[in-house]
Design an enzyme around this catalytic site. Structure first.
Site, PDB file in Angstrom:
ATOM      1  N   CYS A 112      30.166  -7.255  56.940  1.00 18.62           N
ATOM      2  CA  CYS A 112      30.392  -7.492  58.374  1.00 18.62           C
ATOM      3  C   CYS A 112      31.276  -6.422  59.010  1.00 18.62           C
ATOM      4  CB  CYS A 112      30.977  -8.877  58.600  1.00 18.62           C
ATOM      5  SG  CYS A 112      29.915 -10.202  58.007  1.00 18.62           S
ATOM      6  N   HIS A 247      34.499  -9.095  65.675  1.00 18.08           N
ATOM      7  CA  HIS A 247      33.367  -9.557  64.864  1.00 18.08           C
ATOM      8  C   HIS A 247      33.137 -11.038  65.177  1.00 18.08           C
ATOM      9  CE1 HIS A 247      30.672 -10.503  61.733  1.00 18.08           C
ATOM     10  NE2 HIS A 247      31.559 -11.063  60.934  1.00 18.08           N
ATOM     11  N   ASN A 277      27.043 -15.705  62.964  1.00 12.98           N
ATOM     12  CA  ASN A 277      27.579 -14.463  62.398  1.00 12.98           C
ATOM     13  C   ASN A 277      26.403 -13.585  61.959  1.00 12.98           C
ATOM     14  OD1 ASN A 277      28.636 -12.478  60.737  1.00 12.98           O
ATOM     15  ND2 ASN A 277      30.043 -13.849  59.666  1.00 12.98           N
TER      16      ASN A 277
HETATM   17  N1  COA Z   1      29.229 -30.053  58.005  1.00 14.37           N
HETATM   18  C1  COA Z   1      29.979 -31.148  57.823  1.00 14.37           C
HETATM   19  N2  COA Z   1      31.022 -31.169  56.965  1.00 14.37           N
HETATM   20  C2  COA Z   1      31.313 -30.044  56.290  1.00 14.37           C
HETATM   21  C3  COA Z   1      30.553 -28.868  56.440  1.00 14.37           C
HETATM   22  C4  COA Z   1      29.476 -28.904  57.345  1.00 14.37           C
HETATM   23  N3  COA Z   1      28.687 -27.843  57.564  1.00 14.37           N
HETATM   24  N4  COA Z   1      31.059 -27.922  55.639  1.00 14.37           N
HETATM   25  C5  COA Z   1      32.111 -28.476  55.006  1.00 14.37           C
HETATM   26  N5  COA Z   1      32.244 -29.756  55.395  1.00 14.37           N
HETATM   27  C6  COA Z   1      33.255 -30.729  54.965  1.00 14.37           C
HETATM   28  C7  COA Z   1      33.837 -30.385  53.603  1.00 14.37           C
HETATM   29  O1  COA Z   1      33.046 -30.895  52.563  1.00 14.37           O
HETATM   30  C8  COA Z   1      35.188 -31.039  53.697  1.00 14.37           C
HETATM   31  O2  COA Z   1      35.043 -32.421  53.463  1.00 14.37           O
HETATM   32  P1  COA Z   1      36.138 -33.215  52.601  1.00 14.37           P
HETATM   33  O3  COA Z   1      37.416 -33.080  53.372  1.00 14.37           O
HETATM   34  O4  COA Z   1      35.578 -34.593  52.560  1.00 14.37           O
HETATM   35  O5  COA Z   1      36.173 -32.515  51.265  1.00 14.37           O
HETATM   36  C9  COA Z   1      35.587 -30.869  55.155  1.00 14.37           C
HETATM   37  O6  COA Z   1      34.355 -30.666  55.883  1.00 14.37           O
HETATM   38  C10 COA Z   1      36.500 -29.697  55.377  1.00 14.37           C
HETATM   39  O7  COA Z   1      35.922 -28.584  54.699  1.00 14.37           O
HETATM   40  P2  COA Z   1      36.617 -27.183  54.697  1.00 14.37           P
HETATM   41  O8  COA Z   1      35.849 -26.243  53.838  1.00 14.37           O
HETATM   42  O9  COA Z   1      38.072 -27.387  54.428  1.00 14.37           O
HETATM   43  O10 COA Z   1      36.409 -26.787  56.225  1.00 14.37           O
HETATM   44  P3  COA Z   1      37.078 -25.621  57.013  1.00 14.37           P
HETATM   45  O11 COA Z   1      37.865 -26.156  58.142  1.00 14.37           O
HETATM   46  O12 COA Z   1      37.738 -24.604  56.109  1.00 14.37           O
HETATM   47  O13 COA Z   1      35.784 -24.932  57.646  1.00 14.37           O
HETATM   48  C11 COA Z   1      34.432 -22.965  57.391  1.00 14.37           C
HETATM   49  C12 COA Z   1      34.833 -24.329  56.811  1.00 14.37           C
HETATM   50  C13 COA Z   1      33.402 -22.332  56.488  1.00 14.37           C
HETATM   51  C14 COA Z   1      33.847 -23.197  58.771  1.00 14.37           C
HETATM   52  C15 COA Z   1      35.720 -22.108  57.508  1.00 14.37           C
HETATM   53  O14 COA Z   1      36.412 -22.133  56.271  1.00 14.37           O
HETATM   54  C16 COA Z   1      35.434 -20.692  57.885  1.00 14.37           C
HETATM   55  O15 COA Z   1      34.938 -20.413  58.973  1.00 14.37           O
HETATM   56  N6  COA Z   1      35.804 -19.720  57.009  1.00 14.37           N
HETATM   57  C17 COA Z   1      35.553 -18.314  57.286  1.00 14.37           C
HETATM   58  C18 COA Z   1      34.115 -18.022  56.999  1.00 14.37           C
HETATM   59  C19 COA Z   1      33.646 -16.696  57.548  1.00 14.37           C
HETATM   60  O16 COA Z   1      33.933 -16.343  58.655  1.00 14.37           O
HETATM   61  N7  COA Z   1      32.874 -15.976  56.716  1.00 14.37           N
HETATM   62  C20 COA Z   1      32.293 -14.737  57.067  1.00 14.37           C
HETATM   63  C21 COA Z   1      33.289 -13.658  57.090  1.00 14.37           C
HETATM   64  S1  COA Z   1      32.566 -12.166  57.620  1.00 14.37           S
END
Ligand code: COA
Length: 330
Positions: A112, A247, A277
């Site tokens: 990215c 980004h 993204n």
């Molecule tokens: N829909 C519903 N629930 C979801 C889910 C989805 N798509 N994805 C995860 N969950 C759930 C998890 O299982 C977790 O449940 P639990 O508490 O019962 O275990 C809960 O939601 C929280 O999950 P978590 O992974 O802690 O969520 P988060 O707030 O960290 O959000 C992302 C997840 C992926 C959105 C976030 O971590 C993120 O944006 N990270 C950066 C990713 C990125 O930008 N990558 C590319 C870089 S170039």
């Protein structure tokens, strides 16, 4: 001598996949995706469309806007981590399809962050007088590498391409500062384990795997650091920025950093709600849309900043002169 952008273009697949569409195949919902990421929908390419197909369309538009003929290009750089083949490169496919007779061509892999890396590399060739006209493309079709059962990743990505044509600047406009970094020690947080020379048969899976929380932490830190570092190189401060094009990964990342740096919403461009993204395409696609929407004005200072797998980060500051602006918007 500086390098300036004299043409911008972008391309998207037609198919729109909404959050509700995803909720039909994996346990998620529109509300969760919107509040945690800001994404409402994304574009997904069909089986017949490879990364070069989108890259060619974006590049042809940028070339047309630049007013240059294809045979005036000296170099093509394509930032991508989803090339059509391991080789030939997407850049070589473009060289053939756009009939850019005498240009050298290569792909650049920085995920990215790829567009900021490629823009910096291209600007250096122009600044040191080695080359004159360079096509820089960011293109990815990461939806082809998603595990549609993994709700932590399949909700995030979309496909697109964006392109710019660079040429020498005769005034104070152009790319005025660049900054790049990598933290390879954090590489395991965002990987494509299979399909490379360590696992050519992709026994470990040919899907994006991600530690979302740790990537989030890096993204927030890297976005802020890249903005501060590139501003320091240009001897500018955040108040000098007319438009930040970050980004387009997650509105929470963008909002957190903008707030911390005191950048008001109207100075930050966001279109990830429509596209998710799009990896290396996200910044040139956003730049193209920002220009089309009249968000960039004569003499503006534009800061492009991104982060990605590697883990990597990079930023560039561009000053738009009136002549560039007239050309791009015509
Ligand atoms: N829909 C519903 N629930 C979801 C889910 C989805 N798509 N994805 C995860 N969950 C759930 C998890 O299982 C977790 O449940 P639990 O508490 O019962 O275990 C809960 O939601 C929280 O999950 P978590 O992974 O802690 O969520 P988060 O707030 O960290 O959000 C992302 C997840 C992926 C959105 C976030 O971590 C993120 O944006 N990270 C950066 C990713 C990125 O930008 N990558 C590319 C870089 S170039």
């Amino acid at each position: 001598m500086r390098a300036k952008i004299i043409g911008v273009g972008s391309a998207l697949p037609e198919k729109i996949v909404t959050n509700d569409d995803l909720a039909r195949i994996v346990e998620t919902n529109d509300e969760w995706i919107r509040t945690r990421t800001g994404i409402e929908q994304r574009r997904v390419s069909d089986d017949k469309t490879a990364t070069s197909d989108l890259a060619i369309k974006a590049a042809a538009k940028a070339l047309k806007k630049s007013g240059l003929a294809a045979n005036q290009l000296d170099l093509i750089i394509v930032a991508t981590t989803s090339p059509d083949f391991l080789f030939p490169s997407v850049a070589c496919i473009l060289q053939k399809e756009l009939q850019v007779a005498r240009a050298a061509a290569f792909d650049l892999s920085a995920a990215c962050s790829g567009f900021n890396y490629a823009l910096t590399v291209a600007a250096n060739f122009i600044e040191n007088g080695t080359l004159k006209n360079i096509l820089v493309v960011g293109a990815d079709t990461l939806t082809k590498y998603l595990n549609w059962q993994d709700r932590g990743t399949c909700i995030l990505f979309g496909d697109a391409a964006g392109a710019v044509v660079l040429a020498p600047s005769k005034d104070d406009s152009g790319i005025i500062a660049s900054w790049l970094k990598a933290e390879g020690s954090l590489g395991e947080y965002l990987t494509m384990p299979g399909g490379g020379s360590r696992d050519p048969e992709a026994k470990n899976g040919r899907f994006i795997t991600m530690d979302g929380k740790n990537v989030f932490k890096f993204a927030v830190r890297a976005l802020e650091e890249s903005i501060k570092q590139v501003l320091a190189k240009a001897n500018l401060t955040t108040t000098d920025i007319d438009l930040l094009i970050p980004h387009q990964a997650n509105t929470r990342i963008i909002d957190h950093v903008s707030k911390k740096l005191g950048l008001p919403k109207e100075k930050v461009y966001v279109n990830l709600q429509k596209y998710g993204n799009t990896s290396a395409a996200s910044i040139p696609l956003a730049l193209d849309e920002a220009l089309a929407e009249g968000r960039i004005h004569k003499g503006d200072i534009i800061l492009l900043s991104g982060f990605g797998a590697g883990l990597t980060a990079g930023a560039n500051i561009i000053r738009y002169s009136s002549s560039d602006y007239d050309k791009i918007t015509s």
